[in-house]
Design a protein around this motif. Structure first.
Motif, PDB file in Angstrom:
ATOM      1  N   UNK A 278      10.170  10.689 -10.103  1.00  0.00           N
ATOM      2  CA  UNK A 278      11.292   9.886 -10.576  1.00  0.00           C
ATOM      3  C   UNK A 278      12.453  10.031  -9.598  1.00  0.00           C
ATOM      4  N   UNK A 279      12.991   8.920  -9.141  1.00  0.00           N
ATOM      5  CA  UNK A 279      14.167   8.922  -8.272  1.00  0.00           C
ATOM      6  C   UNK A 279      15.262   8.127  -8.977  1.00  0.00           C
ATOM      7  N   UNK A 280      16.351   8.798  -9.317  1.00  0.00           N
ATOM      8  CA  UNK A 280      17.437   8.182 -10.079  1.00  0.00           C
ATOM      9  C   UNK A 280      18.448   7.466  -9.192  1.00  0.00           C
ATOM     10  N   UNK A 281      18.399   7.703  -7.884  1.00  0.00           N
ATOM     11  CA  UNK A 281      19.384   7.102  -6.991  1.00  0.00           C
ATOM     12  C   UNK A 281      19.186   5.585  -6.903  1.00  0.00           C
ATOM     13  N   UNK A 282      20.280   4.837  -6.709  1.00  0.00           N
ATOM     14  CA  UNK A 282      20.134   3.393  -6.491  1.00  0.00           C
ATOM     15  C   UNK A 282      19.717   3.094  -5.047  1.00  0.00           C
TER      16      UNK A 282
ATOM     17  N   UNK B 215       5.420  -0.868 -12.806  1.00  0.00           N
ATOM     18  CA  UNK B 215       5.374   0.594 -12.754  1.00  0.00           C
ATOM     19  C   UNK B 215       6.486   1.187 -11.886  1.00  0.00           C
ATOM     20  N   UNK B 216       6.851   0.493 -10.797  1.00  0.00           N
ATOM     21  CA  UNK B 216       7.857   1.068  -9.909  1.00  0.00           C
ATOM     22  C   UNK B 216       9.233   1.087 -10.573  1.00  0.00           C
ATOM     23  N   UNK B 217       9.491   0.152 -11.456  1.00  0.00           N
ATOM     24  CA  UNK B 217      10.775   0.156 -12.167  1.00  0.00           C
ATOM     25  C   UNK B 217      10.883   1.346 -13.109  1.00  0.00           C
TER      26      UNK B 217
ATOM     27  N   UNK C  62       0.813  -9.503  -0.919  1.00  0.00           N
ATOM     28  CA  UNK C  62       1.443  -9.787  -2.215  1.00  0.00           C
ATOM     29  C   UNK C  62       1.665  -8.490  -2.980  1.00  0.00           C
ATOM     30  N   UNK C  63       2.881  -8.317  -3.456  1.00  0.00           N
ATOM     31  CA  UNK C  63       3.227  -7.163  -4.286  1.00  0.00           C
ATOM     32  C   UNK C  63       2.838  -7.512  -5.723  1.00  0.00           C
ATOM     33  N   UNK C  64       1.829  -6.837  -6.244  1.00  0.00           N
ATOM     34  CA  UNK C  64       1.248  -7.229  -7.516  1.00  0.00           C
ATOM     35  C   UNK C  64       2.166  -6.924  -8.695  1.00  0.00           C
ATOM     36  N   UNK C  65       2.035  -7.753  -9.731  1.00  0.00           N
ATOM     37  CA  UNK C  65       2.916  -7.690 -10.900  1.00  0.00           C
ATOM     38  C   UNK C  65       2.894  -6.324 -11.580  1.00  0.00           C
TER      39      UNK C  65
ATOM     40  N   UNK D  49       0.833  -1.212   0.000  1.00  0.00           N
ATOM     41  CA  UNK D  49       0.000   0.000   0.000  1.00  0.00           C
ATOM     42  C   UNK D  49       0.864   1.258   0.000  1.00  0.00           C
ATOM     43  N   UNK D  50       2.003   1.225   0.690  1.00  0.00           N
ATOM     44  CA  UNK D  50       2.931   2.356   0.673  1.00  0.00           C
ATOM     45  C   UNK D  50       3.538   2.531  -0.718  1.00  0.00           C
ATOM     46  N   UNK D  51       3.858   1.418  -1.363  1.00  0.00           N
ATOM     47  CA  UNK D  51       4.420   1.473  -2.707  1.00  0.00           C
ATOM     48  C   UNK D  51       3.441   2.132  -3.669  1.00  0.00           C
ATOM     49  N   UNK D  52       2.155   1.769  -3.544  1.00  0.00           N
ATOM     50  CA  UNK D  52       1.143   2.388  -4.397  1.00  0.00           C
ATOM     51  C   UNK D  52       1.063   3.891  -4.155  1.00  0.00           C
ATOM     52  N   UNK D  53       1.156   4.297  -2.894  1.00  0.00           N
ATOM     53  CA  UNK D  53       1.116   5.729  -2.570  1.00  0.00           C
ATOM     54  C   UNK D  53       2.304   6.462  -3.191  1.00  0.00           C
ATOM     55  N   UNK D  54       3.479   5.839  -3.180  1.00  0.00           N
ATOM     56  CA  UNK D  54       4.653   6.452  -3.807  1.00  0.00           C
ATOM     57  C   UNK D  54       4.482   6.541  -5.322  1.00  0.00           C
TER      58      UNK D  54
END
Length: 487
Positions: A251-255, A272-274, A264-267, A240-245
């Protein structure tokens, strides 16, 4: 094997001025942190209690982490108590854990009636700690309880499970071997320490000798601010936090590395996060408060098998069993059993601690899934959530995953509601602005027709458990009462 906090002396000696913990308003070096933990352990020893159990009733922050690790160093059992619990929820848990001491945040003093036990405000406790010498403490025995968490049983009533220091020490090996973490990590922990995922993230980082950055509470803006300002190497998140981000379109370019669990982290979310974080490494793991780590999915495997929750973690064995107890074949669904040193000591009952393990050392929390022919695990759902529709088993998690694909769905819950003909019918409860017809069509395209919800409800808010998950039983009861009142 020493206790989980004894290594702090080594970190303090080797890197005394390196930061151990950072918050918005405080920075604590390893030298200072080691001293704080020793003083906190000394404070617990000074109370001379037979029942060495402490309730921590505090919001997120350094004091919570200091109390938890100090209790562990002193050989006490720490019980995190959620500030958002109702009085009834809190009282139920206090009756189970019966703490000798409760330490509470000063701003929560009037929030709840707590129980007949010694209650200390953090202000008073910390003042007493500061007057104590930072003397070394007697090593806590690794097989003794040090952490008590709560989970819901099949009735929805809270159940307490007990963890030993030994089980967490064993789990730290997973952080090293499976996630490749080390003493050089700068770890952002944006979630509440009341949740074991975030508590483990903080405590394991300290064990390894890294730096923990705590947020007072989660917000996408706060996470992104820290990531841009600091050299963050790891972030502990839940889906749920990932979806909020993702919704910030930043865009964050840092590693950096994300470690996700809790659901479950959905496919599609992984895809999209990549795009938004192009130098991201992602790890997902499946586990439970009682089982600790079970499986993990590495960065490369997230691309190859995104629907899986991964292969067994270090030191973990898995079996999937049929109803008759036989081991299932690859791709055949059954109940998931786990064997490892990471499993909790057991559930706390009126008759003492009830072990989770069977006679051969296997444990289960009644999750249903299957293994593929390469040993990767796939989760179908939890047995107690299963809907029996006309004699057919339906796992709500599968339908929820489909509904969550709609961009206007903020949250989706699928439950079974009583029906005189079918036994149960599938109902979807949606938070968001998606149209019912669009959602129904989305389901028709992606799941079997019998899995498409027959009833639809749209709500602005969904009831949550203290652990941050949907309160399914409460939601079902509320909706069935509402329907009964209209009959």
């Amino acid at each position: 094997m020493a206790s989980m906090t004894s290594i702090y002396a080594e970190h303090a000696a080797r890197r005394p001025e390196q930061l151990a913990v950072k918050t918005a308003d405080r920075e604590v070096t390893w030298r200072q942190w080691h001293r704080l933990v020793l003083q906190t352990a000394g404070w617990f020893h000074s109370k001379r209690k037979q029942n060495k159990t402490v309730g921590i009733f505090m919001e997120n922050g350094l004091p919570f982490l200091q109390l938890f690790t100090g209790a562990a160093a002193a050989g006490w059992t720490a019980v995190p108590l959620h500030p958002k619990w109702s009085r009834d929820e809190l009282d139920k848990r206090l009756r189970i854990c019966s703490p000798a001491i409760i330490v509470m945040a000063d701003n929560l003093a009037d929030r709840h009636f707590l129980s007949k036990t010694d209650v200390f405000s953090w202000e008073k406790a910390s003042e007493e700690m500061q007057l104590l010498p930072a003397d070394p403490v007697e090593e806590a025995q690794e097989d003794l309880p040090f952490y008590m968490g709560f989970t819901s049983g099949s009735t929805g009533e809270p159940k307490a499970f007990i963890r030993s220091q030994q089980s967490w020490l064993a789990s730290f090996a997973c952080s090293r071997h499976d996630f490749s973490l080390n003493e050089h990590e700068y770890v952002l922990v944006p979630g509440a320490l009341i949740h074991s995922h975030f508590l483990y993230g903080a405590v394991s980082t300290l064990f390894l000798g890294g730096t923990v950055h705590l947020l007072e509470k989660f917000s996408p803006a706060a996470v992104l601010h820290v990531m841009k300002k600091e050299t963050v190497t790891v972030v502990y998140l839940v889906p749920t936090m990932i979806e909020a981000l993702l919704r910030t379109n930043t865009i964050v370019e840092k590693p950096f590395t994300v470690i996700s669990s809790g659901a479950k982290w959905e496919k599609d979310s992984k895809r999209r996060i990549r795009m938004q974080f192009p130098r991201l490494k992602m790890f997902e793991f499946y586990g439970a408060g009682e089982l600790s780590f079970v499986t993990f999915l590495s960065n490369n495997e997230n691309g190859e098998k995104p629907d899986s929750v991964g292969r067994p973690c270090s030191g973990v064995a898995i079996q999937v069993r049929r109803e008759n107890g036989e081991v299932a074949a690859p791709y055949e669904s059954g109940k998931i059993y786990v064997k490892s040193e990471l499993v909790c000591t057991g559930y706390l009952t009126a008759r003492g601690i009830q072990p989770l393990q069977d006679g051969q050392g296997w444990s289960t929390v009644d999750d249903i899934g299957y293994l593929d022919n390469e040993g990767f695990l796939y989760i179908k759902g939890r047995e107690k959530n299963m809907i029996l529709y006309g004699g057919i088993n339906v796992f709500p998690e599968e339908v929820e995953a489909v509904l969550s694909l709609h961009p206007k769905v903020e949250a989706a819950v699928v439950i079974g509601m009583k029906d005189p003909y079918w036994g149960e019918v599938i109902a979807a409860v949606i938070k968001g602005s998606a149209a019912k017809q669009e959602l129904r069509q989305l389901c028709r395209e992606r799941v079997a027709s019998y899995k498409v919800p027959r009833k639809w409800f749209f709500q602005e808010e969904l009831p949550m458990t203290a652990g941050g998950k949907i309160a399914r039983a409460q939601l079902r009861e509320e909706l069935e009462k509402k329907e009964d009142s209209h009959v």
